[in-house]
Design an enzyme around this catalytic site. Structure first.
Site: not given
Length: 405
Positions: A58, A113
């Site tokens: 970060y 899925k």
């Protein structure tokens, strides 16, 4: 025999055994506990355990990567996960056999899925369920979000809107867009039919094929079979056989009235199946045993409505030579998971902008070839759990993608 060939044969035999066996009964407790809290989580590609790790992942380190991408947008392909991320997009309007149940109720299916993408092809994916059925709003939403992912899997969107949504997204985006209810079903049907025809000693080009259901799956199946050389296809909808003289057809059905039914057959399912070689059911409409019995000897029946097939497989087997369903508790399950993980993996590995016709045909051929010498009436497609499937499909699609650009 080499160790590799022995392993392949063992996998094939294991897959054949699995395809012929019935699954154990599921309980509500098992199902609901498996879905508690959802089926997905985010995992880090690198750990963040120290102050140094934090500074790299970060701020301040990440700012350097962001500046570099701002100067060279192509770097987003190599320094973010977007290029390997599939968005699974639905409005919840045509979910499984449940119909229009809305976006929230469709989310468990989309999560599933995504789980299949990860399990079978190693691809990351994210479910996006949209609280709108408006074509313009769906297209605009996906286009605006498209910098976040590298491919779009459209899922459980009702016809005929699904055709327009897919086409408009293909035109608007430079990444693969694939409506699995259409093309995944079509690819696996072609793979299964290729082997069923081989088993019964018939050429694809000689088959008389009847498809009941002219929605997303039915039209896609007709299209891929035409591409594969089948010339005699009769499509039916809830009002009967689709032919050129009907004046009640949608734009898409009108197009296929001109592409199919070369003998000009009219009437209903009974007239369509009389003397047919192949029945492919992709609707919930029931088909009487007498209609199946009127098919030619050595008939092929794919009754794919799930969980209730158009004709019970045991009934169809009384006269048909080969029977397939969409269910896991009968042999020859026509399951889209045989196709879509490998298709997306191959397309992304190739850097393809589209998933073209030759890529779909290559996927179907790869699936069919995996059955090999084990081909028999109750084993015309490999098991969805066969570990060879996704790599074979991905490799075939990647090779087919090169000539298509």
């Amino acid at each position: 025999m080499t160790p590799t060939s022995q392993t392949t044969n063992d996998q094939s035999s294991s897959a054949a055994s699995h395809a012929a066996s019935q699954h154990t009964e599921l309980t509500n407790e098992e199902i609901f506990s498996a879905h508690a809290g959802g089926k997905l989580s985010v995992e880090l590609s690198r750990p963040i355990e120290t102050q140094h790790d934090l500074s790299v992942a970060y701020t301040p380190g990440v700012a350097q990567v962001s500046r570099a991408i701002a100067e060279d947008p192509d770097m987003a392909q190599t320094h973010t996960w977007a290029s390997r991320l599939v968005a699974v997009v639905s409005d919840g309007s045509a979910v499984l056999g449940l119909g229009d149940i809305g976006p929230s109720a469709s989310l468990p299916v989309m999560e599933g899925k995504c789980a299949l993408f990860k399990s079978f092809s190693g691809l990351n994916s994210i479910p996006l369920v949209l609280n709108t059925n408006d074509v313009d709003e769906i297209v605009e939403t996906v286009v605006r979000m498209s910098p976040s992912f590298g491919a779009v899997n459209l899922e459980d969107i009702s016809a005929p809107r699904c055709f327009e949504i897919e086409q408009r997204l293909i035109e608007a985006l430079d990444i693969p867009v694939f409506h699995d209810d259409q093309h995944g079903t079509a690819v696996v049907v072609l793979a299964a039919l290729t082997n069923a025809a081989k088993l019964t000693g018939k050429a694809l080009s000689s088959l008389r094929v009847v498809i009941t259901g002219a929605g997303a799956a039915g039209i896609a199946v007709a299209e891929i079979l035409l591409s594969a050389g089948v010339t005699d296809i009769v499509l039916t909808d809830s009002r009967g056989i689709i032919h050129r003289d009907r004046d009640d057809l949608s734009t898409y059905k009108t197009e296929y009235a001109g592409k199919t039914n070369p003998r000009g057959v009219t009437g209903g399912t009974a007239e369509a199946l009389d003397g047919a070689d192949v029945f492919i059911g992709v609707s919930s409409a029931k088909v009487p045993e007498a209609d199946i019995a009127s098919m030619n000897a050595g008939g092929i029946v794919f009754a794919l409505s799930n969980p209730d097939p158009e004709v019970h497989p045991d009934v169809a087997a009384r006269t048909a030579a080969v029977v397939a369903t969409g269910r896991s508790d009968y042999p020859n399950q026509i399951n889209n998971v045989l196709a879509f993980p490998g298709i997306f993996r191959g397309a992304l590995d190739a850097g393809a902008r589209r998933i073209g016709a030759q890529m779909k045909l290559a996927a179907a051929e790869a699936i069919a070839e995996l059955v090999g010498d084990d081909l028999r009436a109750d084993y015309i497609v490999p098991s969805p759990l066969d570990p060879r499937v996704a790599p074979a499909v991905a490799d075939a699609v990647q090779r087919a993608a090169q000539p298509e650009g």
